[in-house]
Design a protein around this motif. Structure first.
Motif, PDB file in Angstrom:
ATOM      1  N   TYR A 163      31.880  26.284   7.432  1.00 20.67           N
ATOM      2  CA  TYR A 163      30.662  25.574   7.802  1.00 20.67           C
ATOM      3  C   TYR A 163      30.574  24.288   6.965  1.00 20.67           C
ATOM      4  O   TYR A 163      31.008  24.244   5.812  1.00 20.67           O
ATOM      5  CB  TYR A 163      29.426  26.416   7.513  1.00 20.67           C
ATOM      6  CG  TYR A 163      29.167  27.559   8.476  1.00 20.67           C
ATOM      7  CD1 TYR A 163      30.207  28.319   9.003  1.00 20.67           C
ATOM      8  CD2 TYR A 163      27.871  27.891   8.830  1.00 20.67           C
ATOM      9  CE1 TYR A 163      29.953  29.373   9.871  1.00 20.67           C
ATOM     10  CE2 TYR A 163      27.604  28.954   9.695  1.00 20.67           C
ATOM     11  CZ  TYR A 163      28.665  29.689  10.208  1.00 20.67           C
ATOM     12  OH  TYR A 163      28.409  30.729  11.054  1.00 20.67           O
ATOM     13  N   SER A 164      29.980  23.242   7.522  1.00 19.69           N
ATOM     14  CA  SER A 164      29.669  22.049   6.738  1.00 19.69           C
ATOM     15  C   SER A 164      28.450  22.349   5.868  1.00 19.69           C
ATOM     16  O   SER A 164      27.739  23.333   6.106  1.00 19.69           O
ATOM     17  CB  SER A 164      29.368  20.868   7.659  1.00 19.69           C
ATOM     18  OG  SER A 164      28.125  21.061   8.320  1.00 19.69           O
ATOM     19  N   GLN A 219      30.512  28.105   3.696  1.00 21.82           N
ATOM     20  CA  GLN A 219      31.235  26.837   3.650  1.00 21.82           C
ATOM     21  C   GLN A 219      32.736  27.014   3.444  1.00 21.82           C
ATOM     22  O   GLN A 219      33.536  26.359   4.127  1.00 21.82           O
ATOM     23  CB  GLN A 219      30.666  25.953   2.532  1.00 21.82           C
ATOM     24  CG  GLN A 219      29.265  25.443   2.801  1.00 21.82           C
ATOM     25  CD  GLN A 219      28.774  24.523   1.703  1.00 21.82           C
ATOM     26  OE1 GLN A 219      29.275  23.414   1.528  1.00 21.82           O
ATOM     27  NE2 GLN A 219      27.780  24.977   0.956  1.00 21.82           N
ATOM     28  N   GLU A 238      24.842  14.074   3.854  1.00 22.29           N
ATOM     29  CA  GLU A 238      25.725  13.639   4.927  1.00 22.29           C
ATOM     30  C   GLU A 238      25.256  12.357   5.606  1.00 22.29           C
ATOM     31  O   GLU A 238      26.067  11.564   6.093  1.00 22.29           O
ATOM     32  CB  GLU A 238      25.859  14.743   5.985  1.00 22.29           C
ATOM     33  CG  GLU A 238      26.657  15.951   5.508  1.00 22.29           C
ATOM     34  CD  GLU A 238      26.863  16.969   6.622  1.00 22.29           C
ATOM     35  OE1 GLU A 238      26.729  16.601   7.809  1.00 22.29           O
ATOM     36  OE2 GLU A 238      27.154  18.131   6.297  1.00 22.29           O
TER      37      GLU A 238
END
Length: 515
Positions: free
Chosen positions: A305-306, A300, A148
């Motif tokens: 959730y990321s 996820q 990320e």
């Protein structure tokens, strides 16, 4: 201890970190799904294939020397992976990384076995086991953050400075290991490598390519297999033949007492703690880490959730493992290693049952998931470390590398079989749950099957797109519910397997103290 633990942490992290960075690798290198699969699995296959060979080699030329070579090789192959300009080169680097990792795990056990004695031995193995449990959980966190905020390439590049640190610690803090006269059984080495590699491939890829007939084309390095018997079925047949020949040869060489030494001295299995401990290791491996393969998917794709958030959600497991390591210091003088194994298994099973209960509820709050994983992590910290301590406790120092290689192989095969079984159960539950839910609400069977296939084939990634469309929002919700059911059932099955592991430890005699 720090040097050995960091070395082990790297090889464990590189097993789990790739699961999180794969989407970024696909976008950057433009690889297909088959190449992505091989980037994930090539490491595990070569790792399992070479454990016995390097365990034996460490007894012959010294555990510290093999560990040092492995660390250097791991750094070089990590650099190659981080700089890879194409998918094929990255896959090749991962194969080589797996070979380097196989040098480190059994030799780390040999180094602990020869360095620590008495009460400090339990503490050393507690740190070693907690490192494995923590690194399993930390890998997705690191991968999620790097994917990320930086680049997937740093997931491999970060190993290079760590390798330098480990190398300095090992060279300066560990005395050279004793060598012994002898040679490696070349035929046995080839048979074991072929047998273990094909067995690992079959267990890992059965759900992907089909257990008997081919369900998906196998493509790697320009080779394609897309018809007839599944490559998994053929692989498992080869494994059966190769490992049968390997065992027959090792038993024969162990009995001969000639100048030709076996790769695996089967006389070690006359030691009851070693024999029964390895059986327990295999059973424990079946239930111990399979759940970690499916929980991130649920977090996820069902709970939104990321990747980074999913990784952070696993951190309580790491925290629990480290707390178990600390607790070991206070209880080592009062409790035996086998007692700590049993306590750990009960805690692991308790944490998994709690996770199953949480997953089965309509709302799964983060704190409840964290608490369940925390209890599970404490159990992992006790059981993972001390079962290895128990297995190697009465193995002669000169055979510590070989013993570590055998124990590591049992652990890896149990883990591979457990992951194969749990992921197959999870995806079967996901597919059937979506199909049953949709058909019961009036969706035609063919259409329900199509939705179920799309969701299952994407491992749940299709849920977000389905949920964004009001026309298919109900399909997405059915998938989320089915995923939760899959996690719950998987957690209960894993807990049951660990309780079987607890029963198997009752057949392990308490080993004599090392002094």
């Amino acid at each position: 201890m720090i040097g050995v633990s960091l070395g082990v942490a790297m090889i464990v992290v590189d097993t789990t970190i790739v699961n999180v960075i794969t989407p970024a690798v696909i976008d950057d290198l433009g690889i297909d799904s088959s190449q992505a699969q091989w980037i994930q699995e090539s490491y595990a296959i070569t790792f399992a294939a070479l454990l016995l060979v390097f365990g034996r080699l460490s007894d012959l030329i010294g555990a510290r020397r093999v560990f040092t070579i492995g660390i250097v090789a791991f750094g070089a192959t990590s650099l190659l992976a981080g700089l890879a300009p194409s998918g094929d080169i990255l896959i090749a680097a991962r194969f080589l990384q797996g070979a380097a990792g196989a040098m480190l795990l059994p030799t780390s056990l040999a180094l602990l076995n020869q360095t620590f004695t008495g009460a400090t031995r339990n503490l050393a193995f507690a740190v070693w086991g907690s490192t494995i449990g923590a690194a399993t959980a930390v890998g997705p966190v690191i991968g999620g953050w790097l994917s990320e905020h930086a680049s997937w390439r740093w997931a491999f590049g970060i190993n290079v400075p760590l390798v330098i640190v480990v190398l300095v610690l090992i060279v300066t803090c560990i005395l050279p290991s004793a060598k012994r006269a002898g040679s490696i059984d070349a035929v046995g080495a080839v048979l074991s490598a072929i047998g273990l590699a094909t067995l690992a491939f079959g267990l890992i890829e059965g759900r992907t390519y089909g257990w008997v007939t081919t369900e998906r084309s196998l493509d790697v390095f320009g080779f394609s297999w897309n018809s007839g018997l599944s490559p998994v079925f053929v692989s498992l047949l080869i494994a059966l033949v190769a490992l049968s020949l390997f065992v027959w040869r090792q038993v024969r060489l162990s009995r001969e007492g000639s100048s030709r030494e076996p790769l695996m001295d089967t006389r070690l299995f006359r030691i009851s703690s070693f024999r029964n401990g390895n059986v327990a290791t295999l059973i424990i491996g079946l239930g111990e880490f399979g759940i970690i393969a499916i929980v991130p998917l649920w977090l996820q794709f069902a709970l939104n959730y990321s990747p980074l958030q999913a990784g952070v959600a696993l951190l309580p497991l790491a925290g629990g493992s480290f707390i178990a390591s600390g607790l070991s210091f206070s209880v080592a003088s009062r409790l035996s290693a086998i007692a700590l194994v049993r306590i750990g298994l009960v805690l692991e099973a308790t944490g998994l049952v709690a996770l199953g209960v949480v997953a089965a509820t309509t709302s799964a709050p983060w704190w409840a998931i964290s608490l369940a994983l925390f209890v599970y992590g404490i159990g992992v910290g006790f059981a993972t470390a001390q079962v290895t301590n128990v297995v190697l406790a009465e193995v002669p120092a000169e055979d510590a590398g070989q013993g570590g290689g055998i124990q590591s192989t049992f652990r890896q095969l149990g883990s591979a079989l457990g992951i194969a079984a749990l992921t197959t159960l999870f995806f079967s539950t996901l597919r059937s749950g979506v199909t049953d839910s949709l058909t019961s609400s009036g969706v035609p069977t063919d259409q329900a099957n199509q939705f179920a296939s799309a969701i299952t084939d994407s491992a749940g990634a299709a849920i977000a797109q389905l949920g964004a469309n009001p026309a298919t929002a109900a399909v997405a919700q059915a998938a989320r519910d089915a995923m939760a059911s899959g996690v719950a059932i998987g957690a209960y099955v894993a807990a049951g397997t660990l309780l079987l592991g607890f029963i198997s430890t009752l057949f392990i005699p308490r080993a004599k103290d090392h002094s």
